[in-house]
Design an enzyme around this catalytic site. Structure first.
Site, PDB file in Angstrom:
ATOM      1  N   TYR A 164      -9.685  54.619  25.475  1.00 28.93           N
ATOM      2  CA  TYR A 164      -9.736  53.193  25.823  1.00 28.93           C
ATOM      3  C   TYR A 164      -9.816  53.106  27.345  1.00 28.93           C
ATOM      4  CZ  TYR A 164      -8.122  48.266  25.543  1.00 28.93           C
ATOM      5  OH  TYR A 164      -7.991  46.912  25.661  1.00 28.93           O
ATOM      6  N   LYS A 236     -12.149  48.700  20.385  1.00 31.85           N
ATOM      7  CA  LYS A 236     -11.160  47.701  19.964  1.00 31.85           C
ATOM      8  C   LYS A 236     -10.804  47.911  18.487  1.00 31.85           C
ATOM      9  CE  LYS A 236     -10.765  45.487  23.899  1.00 31.85           C
ATOM     10  NZ  LYS A 236      -9.600  44.987  24.618  1.00 31.85           N
TER      11      LYS A 236
END
Ligand code: NAI
Ligand code: PYR
Ligand code: MG
Length: 628
Positions: A164, A236
């Site tokens: 991420y 996500k």
């Protein structure tokens, strides 16, 4: 590849809504194993609808496996073993190998998932750079999802910055250069007629719970990345699975390729997206609307997560759909929730009433104004003031300085609510952050400007003159864009700062020798739980009240409530429990507002939490499940 194995891969059941973990009685011990073949792993998610099972039958007679893919297949007779266990592990595994036509295609030593995680982690560690680690994890995910997620969960703190922010930002910037295999759905603005058919490729209508979509215009703080935006949708969704147990097969990443204004991409022969300047206006709106309608039609149960749209579209799109479909804008709402939760904890630690806070937003774009809205709602709620008056306690600076009423023509509707009367600011240089800080004397300073080092020593020390515990959150991602580092903030304020950051930072050792944990104030702390709550309740809409409840549930878990020097948000290691509590709050509110379509939601807190817990997907190999 043997044809039976190919058929199973092609038709692999996605698992039914989060319930794939309910193992048949008596087979728990067998959960650790999977069938695999070189280069390609078979998913063994069980489903509530007709599917397979390798769970041993409670009979010694021959029986037929009633699966749509293997109809008529005759299972060999099986002798029950003593003590209620039917098969030895090796019997089961060899049976699986036979079942899938894998005999001879695999080495003989079969290993547990935990053993495989150890191997994968060793391979991960052998990669020298973060981007190489990111590439390794991407490949692992494509090869074997349970192994990927188990490895990630076992090393979450270490790996989150790799899969991420910040490293994913680098992967996105290089999407077309490091591209190996596509993942997700690519919709292109000059082919609107393909939208329905493209979504139709994805999965069966009842199989998708969450669609994450980006148009790639404002990716993290690195701007327009065109078709590379698919990777933020994927990242996500990985977090929905990792942090909240949403079934990975029940998520769908989408990119809306509307062209790009990133000249480097337009000049790059390798660029894989639509080589055209960004299309705007009516054609853009119609394209987004076509996508939303098609997604609703194809996946009527799915909740839509909007991510990293440009500043002129993010809020507009949210406003257009939020009162008619279950949807959520992560940058506006997720960021608002997590930041308000951290501010609430900081306010308690510094003994200031939330209703009295003076806040300065530096960077009044999608995230900045989203946060401002959440804070002003909280001020109104805590003080009894009107929302209009509450907004007067929030000051927004954007690239042209403090937002003033004379700028009305260039402000978007969301920013307008924060415009200050020019006459009150005649004697201040409103373009200078330092001068505005002198004037406002804020308790809270938030950075969502993408301007690294904008919070200088002078600014921070000026702020510290007026409040005991300055609350300063540099939130711009990736790490290199943070407005200040925690280490500097502690140093410049003699350890008084209460801080949280957009990307992860190591703890800071203060002068008194204490290690201070730095909370990651990233929407990833809260959106997985919100999504889990929305999915399990089958909420018709995501309302402001649901987000308020989600924020409270998060704030209640802040370590700083017990120790004023502890982190302002829960640690990433606790993320599943955090998501569970956030989901419970969302579900309760959905029921209260009559928006929950799911009928079997328990009322009692413990029952509700258990109901959520058992439905969270776990990274483990499942035995295929027999159908009655
Ligand atoms: N920690 C978190 O959870 C989140 C962090 N962010 C980060 O916040 C940053 C902004 O993201 P968005 O709001 O989506 O982008 P955006 O483009 O909508 O907003 C950025 C704003 O900063 C303004 N700005 C540019 N230069 C400035 C300057 N010198 N002084 C003051 N303002 C200036 C721009 O005009 C724009 O309005 C990004 O780095 C993003 O990664 C965004 C969402 C969530
Ligand atoms: C965290 C996030 O959503 C962003 O930086 O855009
Ligand atoms: Mg974002």
């Amino acid at each position: 590849m043997p044809s039976s194995a190919a058929a199973i891969l092609a038709n692999s059941p996605g698992g039914s809504r989060l319930k794939a973990n309910s193992a048949p009685p008596g087979v728990d011990e067998l959960d650790h194993y999977a069938v695999y073949m070189p280069g390609s792993w078979i998913r063994l998610y069980s489903a509530d609808r007709p599917s397979y099972s390798l769970a041993p039958p409670d009979t010694t007679t021959r029986e037929t496996v009633s699966s749509p893919l293997k109809r008529g297949y005759e299972r060999p007779p099986i002798q029950p073993l003593a003590q209620g266990r039917y098969w030895s592990e090796s019997m089961l595994l060899n049976y699986e190998r036979r079942e899938f036509g894998l005999r001879g295609l695999l080495p003989s030593n079969i290993q547990t998932l935990d053993q495989q995680v150890k191997r994968a982690y060793q391979q991960y560690q052998s990669k020298q750079t973060d981007i190489n680690k990111n590439t390794f994890m991407t490949s692992l995910k494509m090869q074997n999802e349970p192994l990927y997620y188990k490895t990630l969960l076992m090393h979450l703190k270490e790996m989150l910055p790799v899969i991420y922010t910040p490293t994913e930002g680098t992967a996105i910037e290089n999407y077309s250069r490091v591209f190996r295999r596509p993942e997700g759905i690519f919709l292109t603005i000059n082919q609107p007629e393909e939208i329905e058919a493209s979504l139709g490729q994805a999965a069966s209508p009842e199989d998708i719970d969450i669609v994450a979509v980006s148009d790639g215009e404002q990716i993290l703080g690195i701007g327009d990345q065109g078709v590379g935006g698919i990777l933020i949708s994927i990242a996500k969704l990985v977090l929905y699975t990792t942090c909240a147990g949403i079934h990975p097969s029940r998520t769908l990443p989408v990119v809306l390729d509307c062209g790009t204004n990133n000249q480097n991409l337009l000049n790059d022969d390798f660029y894989l997206g639509y080589k055209h300047p960004r299309v705007r206006g009516e054609q853009y709106d119609a394209f987004v609307d076509n996508f939303v309608q098609a997604a609703r039609k194809r996946f009527p149960n799915a909740f839509i997560h909007f991510e990293d749209f440009g500043v002129h579209n993010a809020r507009r799109i949210l406003d257009r759909y939020m009162s008619s479909i279950p949807c959520f804008n992560d940058d506006v709402q997720g960021t608002g929730c997590v930041t308000l939760a951290a501010i609430t904890a900081a306010a308690r630690a510094s003994k200031v009433n939330v209703g009295d806070l003076r806040c300065l937003m530096y960077g009044a774009g999608t995230a900045g104004v989203g946060i401002a809205d959440q804070i002003s709602d909280a001020i109104a709620l805590n003080s009894g003031k009107s929302k209009e008056d509450a907004k007067k306690q929030i000051y927004c600076i954007d690239k042209d300085g403090l937002i003033l009423q004379s700028m009305e023509g260039s402000l978007n509707p969301a920013q307008k609510g924060y415009a200050r009367p020019d006459k009150e600011w005649q004697d201040t240089n409103t373009k200078s952050l330092l001068d505005v800080v002198k004037q406002v004397k804020p308790h809270v300073l938030i950075g969502t400007s993408t301007q690294p080092k904008a919070f200088t020593k002078e600014v921070v020390q000026e702020m510290s003159k007026h409040v005991d515990r300055p609350i300063i959150f540099p939130l711009s991602n990736p790490t290199r864009l943070h407005e200040a580092t925690p280490k500097d903030l502690f140093e410049w304020t003699d350890g008084r700062v209460l801080t949280a950051t957009g990307s992860p930072f190591d703890p800071v050792e203060t002068k008194d020798g204490k290690q201070r944990e730095i909370a990651e104030c990233n929407n990833s702390v809260v959106f997985p739980g919100i999504g889990l709550g929305a999915v399990l309740s089958r909420a018709k809409l995501i309302t402001t009240a649901m987000l308020v409840e989600a924020t409270k549930a998060l704030a209640d878990q802040a370590p700083a409530l017990k120790d004023p020097d502890a982190a302002l948000l829960p640690d990433v290691e606790d993320v599943r429990e955090v998501s569970l509590k956030v989901a419970a709050a969302v579900i309760k509110q959905a029921v209260k507002e009559g928006l929950a379509q799911e009928k079997d939601i328990p009322n009692e807190k413990e029952d509700l939490e258990e109901w959520i817990r058992v439905q969270m997907w776990k990274a483990e190999y499942r035995p295929l499940k027999k159908v009655a």
